[in-house]
Design an enzyme around this catalytic site. Structure first.
Site, PDB file in Angstrom:
ATOM      1  N   VAL A 117       0.852  -1.177   0.000  1.00 24.64           N
ATOM      2  CA  VAL A 117       0.000   0.000   0.000  1.00 24.64           C
ATOM      3  C   VAL A 117       0.890   1.230   0.000  1.00 24.64           C
ATOM      4  O   VAL A 117       1.774   1.370   0.851  1.00 24.64           O
ATOM      5  CB  VAL A 117      -0.930   0.016   1.232  1.00 24.64           C
ATOM      6  CG1 VAL A 117      -1.831   1.232   1.188  1.00 24.64           C
ATOM      7  CG2 VAL A 117      -1.739  -1.270   1.319  1.00 24.64           C
ATOM      8  N   CYS A 118       0.695   2.094  -0.980  1.00 20.37           N
ATOM      9  CA  CYS A 118       1.456   3.339  -1.076  1.00 20.37           C
ATOM     10  C   CYS A 118       2.957   3.039  -1.090  1.00 20.37           C
ATOM     11  O   CYS A 118       3.412   2.210  -1.876  1.00 20.37           O
ATOM     12  CB  CYS A 118       1.049   4.268   0.067  1.00 20.37           C
ATOM     13  SG  CYS A 118       1.518   6.002  -0.175  1.00 20.37           S
ATOM     14  N   VAL A 119       3.744   3.661  -0.211  1.00 21.79           N
ATOM     15  CA  VAL A 119       5.190   3.487  -0.249  1.00 21.79           C
ATOM     16  C   VAL A 119       5.640   2.165   0.355  1.00 21.79           C
ATOM     17  O   VAL A 119       6.841   1.905   0.469  1.00 21.79           O
ATOM     18  CB  VAL A 119       5.915   4.660   0.440  1.00 21.79           C
ATOM     19  CG1 VAL A 119       5.622   5.960  -0.282  1.00 21.79           C
ATOM     20  CG2 VAL A 119       5.553   4.761   1.901  1.00 21.79           C
ATOM     21  N   GLY A 120       4.706   1.307   0.717  1.00 16.16           N
ATOM     22  CA  GLY A 120       5.053  -0.049   1.125  1.00 16.16           C
ATOM     23  C   GLY A 120       5.782  -0.800   0.017  1.00 16.16           C
ATOM     24  O   GLY A 120       6.471  -1.794   0.282  1.00 16.16           O
ATOM     25  N   THR A 137       4.062   3.033  -6.972  1.00 19.12           N
ATOM     26  CA  THR A 137       4.066   3.541  -5.612  1.00 19.12           C
ATOM     27  C   THR A 137       3.552   4.974  -5.675  1.00 19.12           C
ATOM     28  O   THR A 137       3.175   5.449  -6.750  1.00 19.12           O
ATOM     29  CB  THR A 137       5.482   3.481  -4.993  1.00 19.12           C
ATOM     30  OG1 THR A 137       5.408   3.877  -3.613  1.00 19.12           O
ATOM     31  CG2 THR A 137       6.452   4.397  -5.728  1.00 19.12           C
TER      32      THR A 137
END
Length: 329
Positions: A117-120, A137
């Site tokens: 999720v996102c910058v994961g 991302t």
């Protein structure tokens, strides 16, 4: 829906983005409400220890089990949220704790599928899970991801990407779109659409759709570039040429092109178009201006040029964009 409950593990660690953690469970929880059946998801939050975890928002969250306990079970879906910091130049940077990366690698080996999720996505990349894969991302850290992990094919535009059993999602609210896509894969499009309606969301944005927020605000490394960006912002409506910008910067046109490429990673023309699209996007969201007026105010010259720019940058039309994102009042 004869399949049993799918075990979903969401990773927790200090500084994690709160919405990355809480958004997906809201989507999964609505599945039971919509179907009225017990089958669906068992969602747990896992951390290094059972102590409260402090998120980036300052809100503390309690884990349900430890990473070690989760690793002893067969995981259907591993969800990996992210965390960011700001460096001395005020640039947003994704953070990766080696201990968390090690657990990502371990838990991924027990999982049917993995989603960031996102910058994961930076944690997945650090764990080697994105090598040779296409991934996305949040646009603000896409360049960092590409520079630190050249084996990853980074595409900063889509809101989510699936490459085999690995999914990557873009920023913040795109976690809801990614979660809906997981529901659709498991239980069908019809069920996912019903969940989307309960969330009062635009009905299931496809993964290939642009993140929409045009990244026209990268950090300027020099006062000269900051000044040029102010010039662009102040003269969007008029005919702004490469020669005009070079004259403002007191450099040649060729040198200006090199400056834009080095500091912003794009040509002056690409930056100008992105800035004009962003200005048009804001007008479409906040005003009732006609497309003619929007095109004129943002320097496109004609509605046709405006439409072509929106198709290139956002993969949609101005009219469709306004119908989705118009803010009332």
């Amino acid at each position: 829906m004869s399949v049993g409950r799918r075990f979903i593990v969401i990773m927790l660690f200090d500084g994690v983005d709160l919405l990355d953690v809480t958004g997906p469970p809201e989507v999964f929880a609505l599945l039971r409400r919509e179907t009225g059946e017990e089958t669906g998801y068992e969602v747990v939050l896992a951390a290094e220890a059972m102590d409260p975890v402090t998120t980036a928002a300052g809100v503390r969250v309690l884990p349900d089990l430890t990473f070690a306990e989760a690793s002893r079970r067969a995981v259907d879906t591993l969800l990996v949220p992210g965390s960011v910091g700001v460096d001395e130049e005020r640039r947003v940077r994704a953070l990766t704790d080696p201990a968390v990366v090690a657990w990502v690698r371990t838990l991924a080996g027990r999982s049917r599928r993995v989603a960031s999720v996102c910058v994961g996505a930076h944690l997945l990349a650090a764990a080697g899970l994105l090598d040779g894969r296409r991934a996305t991302t949040h646009w603000s850290t896409a360049q960092q991801l590409a520079e630190e992990h050249p084996a990853v094919e980074v595409d900063a535009d889509p809101i989510f990407i699936r490459d085999g059993g690995v999914w990557t999602g873009a920023g913040i609210t795109a976690c809801l779109d990614l979660s809906l896509a997981l529901v659709a894969e498991d239980f069908g499009e019809a069920v996912a659409l019903r969940v989307a309606r309960q969330l009062v969301m635009y009905l299931k944005r496809p993964g290939g759709q642009s993140q929409f927020s045009v990244p026209v605000e990268p950090v300027s490394a020099t006062p000269r570039m900051a000044g040029l960006r102010h010039v662009v912002a102040e003269h969007l409506a008029g005919p702004l040429t490469l020669a005009d910008l070079a004259r403002h910067a007191h450099v040649s046109e060729r040198q200006l092109a090199r400056i834009f490429k080095a500091e912003l990673g794009m040509t002056p023309a690409a930056y100008l178009e992105a800035a004009r699209v962003e200005a048009a996007r804001n007008r479409l969201e906040t005003t009732d201006d006609t497309l003619d007026r929007v095109a004129s105010a943002c320097g496109f010259g004609s509605v046709d040029t405006l439409i072509r720019a929106f198709r290139r940058k956002l993969d949609t039309t101005p009219t469709e964009y306004r119908s989705r994102f118009r803010r009332s009042g």
